[in-house]
Design a protein around this motif. Structure first.
Motif, short mmCIF file in Angstrom:
data_model
loop_
_atom_site.label_atom_id
_atom_site.label_comp_id
_atom_site.label_asym_id
_atom_site.label_seq_id
_atom_site.Cartn_x
_atom_site.Cartn_y
_atom_site.Cartn_z
N VAL A 65 0.85 -1.19 0.00
CA VAL A 65 0.00 0.00 0.00
C VAL A 65 0.88 1.24 0.00
CG1 VAL A 65 -1.90 -1.12 1.24
CG2 VAL A 65 -0.10 0.06 2.53
N SER A 66 0.24 2.41 -0.03
CA SER A 66 0.96 3.67 0.12
C SER A 66 1.24 3.93 1.59
CB SER A 66 0.13 4.83 -0.44
OG SER A 66 -0.06 4.69 -1.83
N GLY A 67 2.48 4.31 1.90
CA GLY A 67 2.87 4.61 3.26
C GLY A 67 2.53 6.04 3.65
N PRO A 68 3.05 6.51 4.77
CA PRO A 68 2.66 7.83 5.28
C PRO A 68 2.98 8.99 4.35
CG PRO A 68 4.52 6.92 6.52
CD PRO A 68 3.97 5.82 5.68
N GLU A 69 4.05 8.89 3.58
CA GLU A 69 4.41 9.96 2.65
C GLU A 69 4.02 9.61 1.21
OE1 GLU A 69 8.19 12.12 4.66
OE2 GLU A 69 8.59 10.12 3.88
N GLY A 70 3.20 8.58 1.04
CA GLY A 70 2.76 8.16 -0.28
C GLY A 70 3.68 7.15 -0.93
N THR A 111 1.72 14.07 5.01
CA THR A 111 1.34 12.66 5.20
C THR A 111 -0.10 12.42 4.74
OG1 THR A 111 0.75 13.15 7.50
CG2 THR A 111 2.95 12.25 7.09
N THR A 112 -0.38 11.15 4.47
CA THR A 112 -1.68 10.79 3.91
C THR A 112 -2.20 9.47 4.49
OG1 THR A 112 -2.87 10.23 1.84
CG2 THR A 112 -0.54 9.62 1.95
N SER A 113 -3.51 9.37 4.56
CA SER A 113 -4.16 8.12 5.00
C SER A 113 -4.55 7.24 3.82
CB SER A 113 -5.41 8.46 5.84
OG SER A 113 -6.35 9.20 5.06
N GLY A 137 -2.13 5.91 16.88
CA GLY A 137 -0.73 5.98 16.45
C GLY A 137 -0.47 6.53 15.08
N SER A 138 -1.40 7.29 14.50
CA SER A 138 -1.23 7.77 13.13
C SER A 138 -0.30 8.97 13.05
CB SER A 138 -2.59 8.16 12.54
OG SER A 138 -3.00 9.42 13.03
N SER A 139 0.22 9.20 11.84
CA SER A 139 1.07 10.37 11.57
C SER A 139 0.31 11.42 10.77
CB SER A 139 2.30 9.93 10.77
OG SER A 139 1.91 9.43 9.48
#
Length: 378
Positions: A65-70, A111-113, A137-139
């Motif tokens: 999947v896409s991580g916190p910075e895409g 950052t992105t969800s 715990g999200s960024s």
């Protein structure tokens, strides 16, 4: 004598299952005749997937999947339950968790969800219609537009250009179109495990309360809250539903608000996990209950996992013991629920050393506790 061991993880050092195994080992050493049942627990944050898979005999599965910075990353989800009750367990923490970014790169504008929406869509394709999602715990502080974009919603700026779904895109957002949301979501049951009760906006909202710990400067906090307010107006107009003041709307940088928008049910994380593990039934058969977490302090009484475990133990008339990595200065309220509270740290030490020695310190502390209980029986 029967012990039920139901800990949270010691964040950054030991998983809930590892904590339980160490305490069980101490019980076997100090009371060879005793029974020790380990029930790894979580409250919706880091370790929720692992705890539920371990406790229910589920399956851990990796997905890209896409991580916190895409960026592309491999995340894990769990499949738990039988054929008729199969649920997918997901957590924000292992897709775009704050620890996935070094401190110098933490910035909720960047950052992105999105990765969570990508994973949900893949699971919908797989036939899944029951989801349990932990938000801790999200960024992120994107209001969930990243997740919703991956699920088919369309967000555009003033000129009609599509937005990717990062926190920075909230500042450009001018139009919301939910017509393309995946229709299979309406046939799905989504339970969100979350202990945060903050609303979306204002001094107690997502940006002001959680933005700074995710790297937002005071100026960015103000910008994000202002942009989130515009986002809320647009979303609520599209839904003909007001959600911004609901408890939990501000969870995970507004991701709670986005889940409410697609009909998810919000529930205390510890209670969601308990329902799947059957912990209350096991407590009813126990003589002692042991729980713990990385750090216990005055915040523990506001719905952290050990507090729930102690409450269930008290309701069943069973004594509960708290063994945590450290204890804060103000723990007086903990004695209303726990027979005793212990810190595993045996001497002055640095945080790094405590993390490195977490297993050894825990075992030594647990052995002392069990030896004391064994002596009591003589």
């Amino acid at each position: 004598m029967k012990f039920v061991i139901a800990p949270d993880s010691f964040k950054g050092s030991l998983t809930a299952a590892q904590v339980g195994a160490v305490i069980a080992r101490a019980i076997r050493q100090g009371m060879p005749e005793a029974e020790a049942a380990v029930v790894p627990m979580a409250d919706g944050g880091e370790g929720t997937v692992d705890a539920l898979v371990q406790a229910t005999g589920g399956t851990l599965i990796e997905h890209r999947v896409s991580g916190p910075e895409g960026e592309p990353r491999t995340a894990c989800y769990g499949e738990v339950g039988g054929a008729k009750t199969l649920s997918a367990v997901l957590e924000a923490a292992n897709i775009f968790g704050l620890p996935l970014l070094p401190p110098e790169r933490r910035n909720p504008l960047q950052t992105t969800s999105r990765g969570l929406g990508e994973l949900m869509r893949a699971l919908l394709d797989k036939g899944c219609r029951q989801f349990i999602v932990g938000l801790g715990g999200s960024s992120t502080n994107d209001g969930g537009i990243g997740m919703l974009s991956a699920l088919g919603a369309r967000f555009t700026d003033g000129e009609g250009n599509p937005l990717e779904g990062f926190g920075r895109d909230l500042t450009k957002l001018r139009h919301v179109d939910l017509a393309g949301l995946d229709p299979r979501l309406k046939d799905s049951r989504i339970t969100v495990a979350c202990d945060v009760t903050n609303p979306l906006l204002g001094p107690q909202g997502a940006s002001h309360i959680f933005g700074p710990q995710k790297g937002a400067s005071p100026e960015q906090v103000a910008l994000l809250d202002e942009s989130m307010a515009r986002y809320a107006v647009l979303m609520e107009a599209a839904l003909s539903l007001r959600l911004r003041e609901r408890q939990g709307a501000g969870a995970a940088g507004g991701l709670g608000f986005a889940f409410m928008a697609i009909g998810a049910e919000m529930a205390p994380g510890a209670q969601v996990v308990e329902q799947l593990t059957g912990l209350k039934q096991q407590i009813a058969q126990a003589d002692w209950v042991i729980t713990g977490e990385g750090r216990s302090d005055e915040q523990t009484v506001f719905g952290k996992l050990p507090w729930y475990v102690a409450q269930w133990a008290n309701e069943a008339g069973k004594p509960a013991i708290l063994i945590s990595g450290s204890l804060g200065a103000d723990i007086e309220a903990l004695y209303d629920r726990f027979a005793a509270c212990f810190s595993t740290v045996p001497r002055p030490s640095t945080l790094e050393a405590c993390m490195e020695e977490a297993e050894r310190n825990l075992e030594q502390c647990a052995r002392n506790v069990i030896r004391l209980l064994a002596r009591q029986r003589v």
